[in-house]
Design a protein around this motif. Structure first.
Motif, PDB file in Angstrom:
ATOM      1  N   MET A  61     -92.370 -25.493  16.962  1.00 55.25           N
ATOM      2  CA  MET A  61     -93.559 -26.318  17.841  1.00 55.25           C
ATOM      3  C   MET A  61     -93.502 -25.572  19.190  1.00 55.25           C
ATOM      4  N   GLU A  62     -92.328 -24.672  19.358  1.00 56.32           N
ATOM      5  CA  GLU A  62     -92.352 -24.119  20.788  1.00 56.32           C
ATOM      6  C   GLU A  62     -92.259 -22.656  20.563  1.00 56.32           C
ATOM      7  N   PRO A  63     -93.166 -22.092  20.069  1.00 52.95           N
ATOM      8  CA  PRO A  63     -92.980 -20.686  19.715  1.00 52.95           C
ATOM      9  C   PRO A  63     -93.184 -19.885  21.191  1.00 52.95           C
ATOM     10  N   LEU A  78     -97.515 -35.207  16.752  1.00 50.61           N
ATOM     11  CA  LEU A  78     -96.508 -35.741  15.988  1.00 50.61           C
ATOM     12  C   LEU A  78     -96.975 -35.555  14.268  1.00 50.61           C
ATOM     13  N   MET A  79     -98.367 -35.731  14.249  1.00 48.05           N
ATOM     14  CA  MET A  79     -98.671 -35.354  12.800  1.00 48.05           C
ATOM     15  C   MET A  79     -98.492 -33.791  12.681  1.00 48.05           C
ATOM     16  N   PHE A  80     -98.564 -32.998  13.599  1.00 49.69           N
ATOM     17  CA  PHE A  80     -98.151 -31.376  13.238  1.00 49.69           C
ATOM     18  C   PHE A  80     -96.548 -31.319  13.107  1.00 49.69           C
ATOM     19  N   ALA A  81     -95.820 -32.065  13.640  1.00 45.82           N
ATOM     20  CA  ALA A  81     -94.433 -32.167  13.492  1.00 45.82           C
ATOM     21  C   ALA A  81     -94.214 -32.749  11.828  1.00 45.82           C
ATOM     22  N   ALA A  82     -94.902 -33.817  11.497  1.00 41.53           N
ATOM     23  CA  ALA A  82     -94.788 -34.498  10.035  1.00 41.53           C
ATOM     24  C   ALA A  82     -95.078 -33.167   9.090  1.00 41.53           C
ATOM     25  N   THR A  83     -96.200 -32.529   9.379  1.00 43.45           N
ATOM     26  CA  THR A  83     -96.672 -31.592   8.371  1.00 43.45           C
ATOM     27  C   THR A  83     -95.666 -30.468   8.383  1.00 43.45           C
ATOM     28  N   LEU A  84     -95.194 -29.882   9.530  1.00 44.69           N
ATOM     29  CA  LEU A  84     -93.968 -28.992   9.318  1.00 44.69           C
ATOM     30  C   LEU A  84     -92.693 -29.710   8.815  1.00 44.69           C
ATOM     31  N   MET A 120     -84.107 -37.433  15.677  1.00 42.92           N
ATOM     32  CA  MET A 120     -84.190 -37.154  14.448  1.00 42.92           C
ATOM     33  C   MET A 120     -83.365 -35.736  13.733  1.00 42.92           C
ATOM     34  N   GLN A 121     -82.357 -35.261  14.884  1.00 41.28           N
ATOM     35  CA  GLN A 121     -81.929 -33.837  14.614  1.00 41.28           C
ATOM     36  C   GLN A 121     -82.904 -32.899  13.998  1.00 41.28           C
ATOM     37  N   ARG A 122     -83.914 -32.704  14.491  1.00 41.50           N
ATOM     38  CA  ARG A 122     -84.968 -31.760  13.953  1.00 41.50           C
ATOM     39  C   ARG A 122     -85.423 -30.845  14.969  1.00 41.50           C
ATOM     40  N   ASP A 123     -84.394 -30.070  15.538  1.00 38.47           N
ATOM     41  CA  ASP A 123     -84.328 -29.181  16.550  1.00 38.47           C
ATOM     42  C   ASP A 123     -84.931 -28.127  15.867  1.00 38.47           C
ATOM     43  N   ASP A 124     -84.995 -27.722  14.623  1.00 43.23           N
ATOM     44  CA  ASP A 124     -85.631 -26.716  13.946  1.00 43.23           C
ATOM     45  C   ASP A 124     -87.059 -26.979  13.926  1.00 43.23           C
ATOM     46  N   ILE A 125     -87.631 -28.148  13.872  1.00 42.75           N
ATOM     47  CA  ILE A 125     -88.956 -28.459  13.934  1.00 42.75           C
ATOM     48  C   ILE A 125     -89.556 -28.242  15.323  1.00 42.75           C
ATOM     49  N   LEU A 126     -88.754 -28.536  16.523  1.00 43.21           N
ATOM     50  CA  LEU A 126     -89.063 -28.210  17.719  1.00 43.21           C
ATOM     51  C   LEU A 126     -89.033 -26.891  18.068  1.00 43.21           C
ATOM     52  N   ASP A 153     -91.595 -22.107   8.934  1.00 39.83           N
ATOM     53  CA  ASP A 153     -91.216 -20.699   9.018  1.00 39.83           C
ATOM     54  C   ASP A 153     -92.128 -19.858   9.504  1.00 39.83           C
ATOM     55  N   PHE A 154     -93.433 -20.115   9.386  1.00 38.96           N
ATOM     56  CA  PHE A 154     -94.547 -19.015   9.713  1.00 38.96           C
ATOM     57  C   PHE A 154     -94.477 -19.146  11.245  1.00 38.96           C
ATOM     58  N   MET A 155     -94.554 -20.725  11.621  1.00 36.42           N
ATOM     59  CA  MET A 155     -94.523 -20.791  13.051  1.00 36.42           C
ATOM     60  C   MET A 155     -93.518 -20.135  13.764  1.00 36.42           C
ATOM     61  N   ARG A 156     -92.129 -20.380  13.331  1.00 32.68           N
ATOM     62  CA  ARG A 156     -90.876 -19.718  13.855  1.00 32.68           C
ATOM     63  C   ARG A 156     -90.841 -18.412  13.866  1.00 32.68           C
ATOM     64  N   ILE A 157     -91.501 -17.872  12.638  1.00 38.54           N
ATOM     65  CA  ILE A 157     -91.273 -16.326  12.459  1.00 38.54           C
ATOM     66  C   ILE A 157     -92.242 -15.431  13.029  1.00 38.54           C
ATOM     67  N   VAL A 158     -93.378 -15.646  12.555  1.00 36.04           N
ATOM     68  CA  VAL A 158     -94.811 -15.002  12.713  1.00 36.04           C
ATOM     69  C   VAL A 158     -95.371 -15.375  14.177  1.00 36.04           C
TER      70      VAL A 158
END
Length: 198
Positions: A196-198, A88-94, A187-193, A102-107
């Motif tokens: 978190m699931e690279p 949860l805290m990682f999600a909040a930080t993202l 929360m409609q934050r599938d972008d954050i999900l 973006d670093f998580m999603r891309i790299v």
């Protein structure tokens, strides 16, 4: 707030600070006045820090990262076990730092797809260089601050369990808990999900 500052978020503020985040989430649920906030942090020292200055600094970072999140999120964070609170805290930080998301999603996603065993400092350097093309003001950040941002980014990713340590940066598998997944979906934050699931 300028675009590049919003994009960066409060990444320089430090690691995930799970224990502190749970205490702050609990405090925020009580809607403290500025005086009550100050008393809890600086006088009562609820974060158990060696000085009022470090308590205020940590509390401010956590509060910025939790800013705008609903009571359901805060409640889950405050009262969950360590693994779920970390996610949860990682999600909040993202959410607070689109740059890190973006670093998580891309790299990180790319590294996993290529079956790489670990990340390295160059991954961040190339990513940062590319981001400065999108946000030219990032190039104005001092070298010392840029270095600190990279350090904190890897520390946060290690705290969240995506790499084994900031030294080796060996990639690890993380499975997002059903509760966290559902909360982000509501929360409609599938972008954050996705981050978190690279």
């Amino acid at each position: 707030m300028s675009d590049h500052k919003r994009y960066l978020g409060d990444l320089i503020g430090g690691s995930l600070m799970i224990r502190e985040s749970q205490i702050i989430a609990d405090l925020l649920l009580k809607n403290p006045t500025p005086d009550e906030w100050n008393e809890a942090i600086a006088v009562d020292n609820i974060l158990q820090k060696p000085s009022a200055a470090s308590a205020k600094r940590n509390a401010s970072t956590v509060r910025k990262r939790l800013d705008g999140l609903n009571d359901e999120f805060l409640q889950k964070l405050a009262y969950s076990g360590a693994e779920e609170a970390t996610q949860l805290m990682f999600a909040a930080t993202l959410i607070n730092s689109p740059l890190l998301a973006d670093f998580m999603r891309i790299v990180v996603t790319d590294a996993k797809r290529m079956y790489r065993e670990s990340l390295n400092v160059d991954d961040w350097a190339h990513f940062w260089e590319e981001r400065t093309r999108l946000y030219p003001a990032l190039a104005d950040i001092s070298e010392a601050s840029t270095y600190k941002i990279a350090q904190v980014a890897f520390k946060v990713i290690a705290d969240a369990g995506y790499i084994d340590s900031t030294k080796n940066k060996k990639l690890m598998n993380v499975y997002v808990s059903p509760d966290v997944r559902e909360l982000l979906s509501d929360m409609q934050r599938d972008d954050i999900l996705r981050a978190m699931e690279p």
